[in-house]
Design an enzyme around this catalytic site. Structure first.
Site, PDB file in Angstrom:
ATOM      1  N   ARG A 145       1.465   4.334  -3.069  1.00  0.00           N
ATOM      2  CA  ARG A 145       1.273   5.754  -2.748  1.00  0.00           C
ATOM      3  C   ARG A 145       2.567   6.541  -2.931  1.00  0.00           C
ATOM      4  O   ARG A 145       2.553   7.683  -3.378  1.00  0.00           O
ATOM      5  CB  ARG A 145       0.729   5.899  -1.324  1.00  0.00           C
ATOM      6  CG  ARG A 145      -0.740   5.467  -1.239  1.00  0.00           C
ATOM      7  CD  ARG A 145      -1.109   5.046   0.143  1.00  0.00           C
ATOM      8  NE  ARG A 145      -2.530   4.777   0.296  1.00  0.00           N
ATOM      9  CZ  ARG A 145      -3.123   3.610  -0.008  1.00  0.00           C
ATOM     10  NH1 ARG A 145      -2.424   2.606  -0.505  1.00  0.00           N
ATOM     11  NH2 ARG A 145      -4.414   3.454   0.178  1.00  0.00           N
ATOM     12  N   ARG A 147      -3.330 -13.925  -2.227  1.00  0.00           N
ATOM     13  CA  ARG A 147      -3.448 -14.205  -0.779  1.00  0.00           C
ATOM     14  C   ARG A 147      -4.030 -15.599  -0.520  1.00  0.00           C
ATOM     15  O   ARG A 147      -3.657 -16.255   0.450  1.00  0.00           O
ATOM     16  CB  ARG A 147      -4.263 -13.114  -0.085  1.00  0.00           C
ATOM     17  CG  ARG A 147      -3.547 -11.768  -0.134  1.00  0.00           C
ATOM     18  CD  ARG A 147      -3.968 -10.799   0.941  1.00  0.00           C
ATOM     19  NE  ARG A 147      -3.564  -9.457   0.553  1.00  0.00           N
ATOM     20  CZ  ARG A 147      -2.334  -8.956   0.709  1.00  0.00           C
ATOM     21  NH1 ARG A 147      -1.397  -9.669   1.280  1.00  0.00           N
ATOM     22  NH2 ARG A 147      -2.049  -7.734   0.298  1.00  0.00           N
ATOM     23  N   GLY A 206      -6.327  -3.526  -7.660  1.00  0.00           N
ATOM     24  CA  GLY A 206      -7.449  -2.641  -7.329  1.00  0.00           C
ATOM     25  C   GLY A 206      -6.959  -1.292  -6.848  1.00  0.00           C
ATOM     26  O   GLY A 206      -7.563  -0.245  -7.153  1.00  0.00           O
ATOM     27  N   SER A 253       0.834  -1.213   0.000  1.00  0.00           N
ATOM     28  CA  SER A 253       0.000   0.000   0.000  1.00  0.00           C
ATOM     29  C   SER A 253       0.866   1.261   0.000  1.00  0.00           C
ATOM     30  O   SER A 253       0.581   2.226  -0.712  1.00  0.00           O
ATOM     31  CB  SER A 253      -0.906   0.017   1.234  1.00  0.00           C
ATOM     32  OG  SER A 253      -1.830  -1.034   1.170  1.00  0.00           O
ATOM     33  N   ASP A 278      -7.165  -7.965   4.914  1.00  0.00           N
ATOM     34  CA  ASP A 278      -6.431  -8.875   4.025  1.00  0.00           C
ATOM     35  C   ASP A 278      -5.977 -10.147   4.749  1.00  0.00           C
ATOM     36  O   ASP A 278      -5.540 -11.099   4.102  1.00  0.00           O
ATOM     37  CB  ASP A 278      -5.215  -8.160   3.414  1.00  0.00           C
ATOM     38  CG  ASP A 278      -5.644  -7.069   2.431  1.00  0.00           C
ATOM     39  OD1 ASP A 278      -6.763  -7.156   1.894  1.00  0.00           O
ATOM     40  OD2 ASP A 278      -4.861  -6.131   2.199  1.00  0.00           O
ATOM     41  N   SER A 318     -13.023   1.783   3.093  1.00  0.00           N
ATOM     42  CA  SER A 318     -12.038   1.392   2.076  1.00  0.00           C
ATOM     43  C   SER A 318     -11.009   2.496   1.883  1.00  0.00           C
ATOM     44  O   SER A 318     -11.350   3.633   1.552  1.00  0.00           O
ATOM     45  CB  SER A 318     -12.750   1.112   0.751  1.00  0.00           C
ATOM     46  OG  SER A 318     -11.842   1.241  -0.320  1.00  0.00           O
ATOM     47  N   LYS A 371     -12.927  -8.876  -3.327  1.00  0.00           N
ATOM     48  CA  LYS A 371     -11.461  -8.739  -3.429  1.00  0.00           C
ATOM     49  C   LYS A 371     -10.980  -9.434  -4.714  1.00  0.00           C
ATOM     50  O   LYS A 371     -11.782  -9.669  -5.607  1.00  0.00           O
ATOM     51  CB  LYS A 371     -10.796  -9.327  -2.179  1.00  0.00           C
ATOM     52  CG  LYS A 371     -11.105  -8.535  -0.909  1.00  0.00           C
ATOM     53  CD  LYS A 371     -10.419  -7.196  -0.929  1.00  0.00           C
ATOM     54  CE  LYS A 371     -10.771  -6.365   0.284  1.00  0.00           C
ATOM     55  NZ  LYS A 371     -10.271  -4.996   0.185  1.00  0.00           N
ATOM     56  N   GLN A 429      -8.917   2.590  -0.465  1.00  0.00           N
ATOM     57  CA  GLN A 429      -8.791   2.909  -1.897  1.00  0.00           C
ATOM     58  C   GLN A 429      -9.756   4.024  -2.265  1.00  0.00           C
ATOM     59  O   GLN A 429      -9.384   4.971  -2.971  1.00  0.00           O
ATOM     60  CB  GLN A 429      -9.044   1.653  -2.728  1.00  0.00           C
ATOM     61  CG  GLN A 429      -7.981   0.581  -2.473  1.00  0.00           C
ATOM     62  CD  GLN A 429      -8.248  -0.731  -3.166  1.00  0.00           C
ATOM     63  OE1 GLN A 429      -9.316  -0.931  -3.767  1.00  0.00           O
ATOM     64  NE2 GLN A 429      -7.302  -1.655  -3.080  1.00  0.00           N
ATOM     65  N   ARG A 469     -13.274 -14.040  -1.405  1.00  0.00           N
ATOM     66  CA  ARG A 469     -12.394 -14.732  -0.450  1.00  0.00           C
ATOM     67  C   ARG A 469     -13.161 -15.539   0.591  1.00  0.00           C
ATOM     68  O   ARG A 469     -12.573 -16.449   1.201  1.00  0.00           O
ATOM     69  CB  ARG A 469     -11.435 -13.717   0.211  1.00  0.00           C
ATOM     70  CG  ARG A 469     -10.364 -13.269  -0.766  1.00  0.00           C
ATOM     71  CD  ARG A 469      -9.334 -12.346  -0.156  1.00  0.00           C
ATOM     72  NE  ARG A 469      -8.283 -12.053  -1.131  1.00  0.00           N
ATOM     73  CZ  ARG A 469      -7.463 -11.020  -1.071  1.00  0.00           C
ATOM     74  NH1 ARG A 469      -7.545 -10.160  -0.067  1.00  0.00           N
ATOM     75  NH2 ARG A 469      -6.537 -10.837  -1.996  1.00  0.00           N
TER      76      ARG A 469
HETATM   77  C1  S3P Z   1      -5.561  -1.271   0.012  1.00  0.00           C
HETATM   78  C2  S3P Z   1      -6.764  -1.227   0.646  1.00  0.00           C
HETATM   79  C3  S3P Z   1      -7.567  -2.407   0.949  1.00  0.00           C
HETATM   80  C4  S3P Z   1      -6.787  -3.699   0.845  1.00  0.00           C
HETATM   81  C5  S3P Z   1      -5.921  -3.740  -0.374  1.00  0.00           C
HETATM   82  C6  S3P Z   1      -4.959  -2.559  -0.395  1.00  0.00           C
HETATM   83  C7  S3P Z   1      -4.850  -0.001  -0.252  1.00  0.00           C
HETATM   84  O1  S3P Z   1      -8.656  -2.450   0.061  1.00  0.00           O
HETATM   85  O2  S3P Z   1      -7.663  -4.811   0.847  1.00  0.00           O
HETATM   86  O3  S3P Z   1      -5.176  -4.942  -0.387  1.00  0.00           O
HETATM   87  O4  S3P Z   1      -3.655  -0.033  -0.576  1.00  0.00           O
HETATM   88  O5  S3P Z   1      -5.495   1.047  -0.161  1.00  0.00           O
HETATM   89  P1  S3P Z   1      -9.986  -1.569   0.328  1.00  0.00           P
HETATM   90  O6  S3P Z   1      -9.571  -0.158   0.346  1.00  0.00           O
HETATM   91  O7  S3P Z   1     -10.893  -1.873  -0.815  1.00  0.00           O
HETATM   92  O8  S3P Z   1     -10.484  -2.093   1.632  1.00  0.00           O
END
Ligand code: S3P
Length: 432
Positions: A26, A385, A93, A22, A312, A165, A339, A167, A343
């Site tokens: 970023r 995963r 994602g 993550s 996760d 979330s 996901k 994201q 999962r």
């Molecule tokens: C992530 C946020 C999570 C996580 C993903 C990475 C991120 O997803 O499951 O592996 O880097 O922002 P969500 O934001 O959809 O929960």
């Protein structure tokens, strides 16, 4: 490619944990948008992070790798360039959703695509708040990629997040800095907070309280140096294994101990695990050491509020639940269904193949432990995963466990099987 795993008789060592996924996404994005140079140390080398890097390259950002350092020449005021062809987000994602926010307030048009799994994942959850900010996006069936963003002038909003979330939250925050006026986020803002921590590191003001996040539009980012800590979601596989294998002991350094990421450690400690953590650096991300020794665990109940901190790691909790005394129940985790695979289904199907009983709910599961696991053919659903969690399950199962399509681990942890071999001191079989 198939990997075969057999029961481990020992589990011991000091694995080096690759950079946090993550934070790596970023760091690349913020460095790319900043003015001047950024230097990112220990960026994760994996397919997902490569997807973000290749989208940014197509948008005119220049990267150079020198050993452990990635140098980014930020675009600053000159802006991103119109891409040739589509931007391929692969399986990631985070790449797709966060890039939607980056592109919403730009002056260019771009189409985002992904692999078969990503094209089935919901994107309206990001498009909706961005549209409220004035963005123009067209999505397939108004929810899926391929999706096209027509960058234009956007403005701040007050928005209540309904899904916890990071994201979605990050996409809105990155759109907000390119727009005009203030953005205020309320509601489910408690997901991983890397964007909130890293924006100030790149010179941008963000006001965070437990109730809201406030961010002014029109802010500029400035390049900086950032060291990426080890990924706690990667360390989790080894923490989980060490908590199930008699006599195991492991130590890891330089791991992110960000409280929004280590719900798995908190849950295991509630289950009675012998885990010690020590924070050695605080800012911009808490980093430190983890030591784990085998200890018998008991079941745990995980509720909706705890889910964002270990989202996760929930499939791994299911495997641990089969090995501990008592009932483990996870609820409020319906996000697991959207996901890289569903999962909840993937866990239930594979645990049942290994001879275990699991009760499934729309938002979680219940497992009565302890239960014997028997080696089986594991369907990874091309989900990194799931492949790794069931490789760990194979370490405590009788007989041989075969992980199908195991190459998908490269999405987040290309060296997973090398480290597994070192820690168990066992050969891992490989077949095509
Ligand atoms: C992530 C946020 C999570 C996580 C993903 C990475 C991120 O997803 O499951 O592996 O880097 O922002 P969500 O934001 O959809 O929960």
């Amino acid at each position: 490619m198939k990997k075969t795993i057999s029961k481990a008789s020992s589990f011991f060592g000091k694995p080096i944990i690759p950079g946090d996924k993550s934070i790596s996404h970023r760091a690349l994005i913020l460095g790319a948008l900043a003015s001047g140079k950024s230097e990112i140390i220990d960026l994760l080398e994996s397919e997902d992070v490569q997807s973000t890097a290749s989208c940014l390259s197509k948008l005119g950002v220049v990267f150079k790798t020198e050993g452990k350092r990635t140098i980014i020449q930020g675009i600053g005021d000159s802006g991103l360039k119109s891409p040739q062809g589509v931007l391929d987000c692969g399986n990631s994602g985070t790449t797709m959703r966060v890039m939607m926010g980056v592109l919403a307030g730009s002056s260019l048009t771009a189409t985002l695509v992904g692999d078969a799994s990503l094209m089935k994942r919901p994107m309206k959850r990001v498009a909706h708040p961005l549209r409220l900010m004035g963005a123009s996006l067209s999505l397939t069936s108004d929810d899926y990629a391929p999706l096209t963003i027509m960058g234009r002038k956007i403005h701040g909003i007050e928005y209540e997040l309904k899904i916890a979330s990071a994201q979605i939250k990050s996409a809105i925050m990155l759109a907000a800095i390119s727009g005009e006026g203030r953005t205020i986020l309320r509601g489910e803002i408690g997901s991983r907070d890397h964007t909130e921590r890293l924006l100030p590191h790149f010179g941008c003001e963000v006001n965070v309280t437990p109730q809201k996040i406030e961010i002014e539009g029109g802010q500029k980012l400035t390049g900086n140096v950032l060291k990426v800590p080890g990924d706690p979601s990667t360390a989790a596989f080894w923490i989980g294994a060490a908590s199930m294998i008699q006599g195991a002991e492991i130590e890891m350094e330089n791991i992110s101990l960000n409280p929004t990421r280590i719900g798995f450690i908190y849950a295991l400690q509630k289950m009675g695990a012998d885990i010690e953590t020590e924070v050695t650096t605080l800012s911009p991300e808490p980093i430190g050491k983890i030591r784990v020794r085998f200890k018998k665990l008991t079941g745990v109940v995980i509720t909706k509020d705890e889910v964002p901190g270990l989202i996760d790691e929930i499939p791994l909790i299911a495997v641990l639940a089969t090995q501990c005394e008592g009932v483990t129940e996870v609820r409020g985790a319906e996000e697991l269904r959207v996901k890289e695979s569903d999962r909840i289904e993937a866990v239930a199907l594979n645990l049942r193949s290994m001879g275990a009983k699991i009760e499934v709910f729309h938002d979680g599961f219940r497992i009565q432990g302890p239960q014997k696991l028997i080696g089986a053919d594991i369907k990874s659903f091309h989900d990194h995963r799931i492949a790794m969690v069931f490789s760990i399950a194979g370490l405590v199962a009788e007989g041989e466990t075969t992980i199908h399509d195991a190459e998908c681990v490269a999405v987040s942890y290309p060296k997973f099987y090398d480290t597994l071999k070192e820690l168990t001191n066992h050969e891992i079989g490989e077949r095509s």
